[in-house]
Design an enzyme around this catalytic site. Sequence first.
Site, PDB file in Angstrom:
ATOM      1  CE  LYS A   1      79.484  50.899  41.558  1.00 57.24           C
ATOM      2  NZ  LYS A   1      79.799  51.125  40.124  1.00 57.24           N
TER       3      LYS A   1
ATOM      4  NE  ARG B   1      89.103  55.873  36.301  1.00 61.50           N
ATOM      5  CZ  ARG B   1      88.038  55.567  34.981  1.00 61.50           C
ATOM      6  NH1 ARG B   1      88.655  56.684  34.303  1.00 61.50           N
ATOM      7  NH2 ARG B   1      87.467  55.189  34.552  1.00 61.50           N
TER       8      ARG B   1
HETATM    9  N1  BES Z   1      84.507  48.794  39.833  1.00 64.96           N
HETATM   10  C1  BES Z   1      84.227  49.769  38.956  1.00 64.96           C
HETATM   11  C2  BES Z   1      83.840  48.903  37.273  1.00 64.96           C
HETATM   12  C3  BES Z   1      83.138  47.668  37.257  1.00 64.96           C
HETATM   13  C4  BES Z   1      81.702  47.837  36.763  1.00 64.96           C
HETATM   14  C5  BES Z   1      83.570  46.129  37.785  1.00 64.96           C
HETATM   15  C6  BES Z   1      80.788  46.369  36.823  1.00 64.96           C
HETATM   16  C7  BES Z   1      82.936  44.929  38.146  1.00 64.96           C
HETATM   17  C8  BES Z   1      81.569  45.717  36.875  1.00 64.96           C
HETATM   18  C9  BES Z   1      84.502  50.717  38.404  1.00 64.96           C
HETATM   19  O1  BES Z   1      84.943  51.629  40.049  1.00 64.96           O
HETATM   20  C10 BES Z   1      83.673  51.979  38.223  1.00 64.96           C
HETATM   21  O2  BES Z   1      82.172  52.121  38.676  1.00 64.96           O
HETATM   22  N2  BES Z   1      83.732  52.133  36.999  1.00 64.96           N
HETATM   23  C11 BES Z   1      82.802  53.048  36.740  1.00 64.96           C
HETATM   24  C12 BES Z   1      83.908  54.066  35.855  1.00 64.96           C
HETATM   25  C13 BES Z   1      82.901  55.302  35.258  1.00 64.96           C
HETATM   26  C14 BES Z   1      82.237  56.038  36.104  1.00 64.96           C
HETATM   27  C15 BES Z   1      83.817  56.468  33.977  1.00 64.96           C
HETATM   28  C16 BES Z   1      82.086  52.149  35.278  1.00 64.96           C
HETATM   29  O3  BES Z   1      82.788  51.575  34.949  1.00 64.96           O
HETATM   30  O4  BES Z   1      80.877  52.318  34.755  1.00 64.96           O
HETATM   31 ZN    ZN Z   2      83.233  52.727  41.181  1.00 61.13          ZN
END
Ligand code: BES
Ligand code: ZN
Length: 486
Positions: free
Chosen positions: A265, A339
């Site tokens: 990230k 997931r």
């Molecule tokens: N933990 C994150 C989702 C999240 C984002 C929670 C902001 C709380 C605040 C999750 O694991 C994630 O990173 N999801 C990605 C999925 C994508 C790579 C398909 C996302 O939402 O960007």
């Molecule tokens: Zn994530």
Amino acid sequence: MQITLQPGELLREATDLAVLISFEDAPLPAGVAELLEPADFRGKSKQTLLVYGRDTVAPRRVLLVGLGKQEKASAEGLRQAGALAVQQARSMQLRAFTLGLNGELPLAPELAAQALAEGIELGAYRYDRYRTGLSDEQRFTVEHATIVADSAEQPMRAGIASGQAIARGVMFARDLVNAPGGVLTPAAFGDEAVSLGKRAGLNVVVLDKAQLNEQGFGGVLAVGQGSANEPRFIVMEYGTAGAGTPTICLVGKGLTFDSGGLSLKPAEFMSTMKSDMGGGAAVFGAMQAVAELKLPLHVVGIVPAAENMPSATAFRPDDVITSLSGKTIEVLNTDAEGRIILADGLFYAQRYKPDAIVELSTLTGAIIIALGSHAIGMMSTSQELADKISHAGEASGERVWQLPLWDEYHEMIKSQIADLKNIGGRAAGSITAGAFLANFVGDYPFVHLDIAGTAYAEKPAKPYGSPGGTGVGVRLIAEYLQTLAK
Ligand code: BES
Ligand code: ZN
Ligand code: ZN
């Protein structure tokens, strides 16, 4: 906090602070009306006015709190009023205050008392574990709230007890979310489950990495393999299965920190990712509340816990994982990790042959784009279950909004080389995540709650909120289970 019920009349009790909750344009009681100009306080929702009692009323001060229109008065309004009351007491460094209602509520006394107790407890919550050198004033806590009412004593006492049990569950969840990722590692999360089990009377099992290996928890192991903090799989059981006793599985995402892994990230999205175990925290809080409420149910809390880190041992894009179910997952992005651990958690839930599987996770950024912080995203394989959760959302003030799980969304996550791929592209990101999860629940009624927008709040939107973890999901689940138990 101690919250007690006292039969009687609020304005006849000599106290430092009496909080009078009043409807919009309702006549104020004699003794108070003469202390202010009518235009100064109309009773609009969340309006407050502090007046100083003279010899017309017994309390030294009276805080008027508006509840809005009488016919629209709700539990949510009372929750907020309770929080405003305790915060006023705290700002005046008062250990105790009394609280009462001006007029009749269009709400059962038990529910009203529950909401007030929740608001009072949660409005007083603070997380100052890591703050040194606080002054006495900053450390001050209100210790005692007395609700004064002249009827429905028994139901109100019961409501207060439920409200406090639920609020303690919410505060426990907030504490867990607010703990830094370096402190609340998967192992520490497991230890928390063990001590919860001891104090609440739950049967708790925590599987470590060797056990996960032996038993084939491929999803949890893959996500956790890049971290020096080894993964855990947490199972907490309340009650026992039996004829006429519903079995409910609660499954929560327990990413104690989500860096994104090798699909790292950017820095601005990585901070706050200690909250990526907010679903797991809600399951912990709900389990504690259910045990305190002694609900006649069989409830199993399941929390796969891992830390998602980039390293030489991390799982990588293009890897194929064999999950606990035997289904294979092609990893296209290691940041879509929730997931993957949930696949194992949901499949594990099937062994209890549950009447419902309710899963909570901070799963997708896309749900924040869709709903902001004002609703939980809901997807379900059973409309009957979804309707129950919707109803619980309205009653608890933790609202949910449903999205569809049509076949077309399932098509979007089919892989060429494995059974599923872990992302379906930018479009409908929250729904394809929900569709992915639905592959692991068999035919059991399943609801997925995406709490990514609601689990953490830099600035709380409600008076009973606090900066950081919200504990969202605990009140919703408690309400759903309380209704189920009736
Ligand atoms: N933990 C994150 C989702 C999240 C984002 C929670 C902001 C709380 C605040 C999750 O694991 C994630 O990173 N999801 C990605 C999925 C994508 C790579 C398909 C996302 O939402 O960007
Ligand atoms: Zn994530
Ligand atoms: Zn995550």
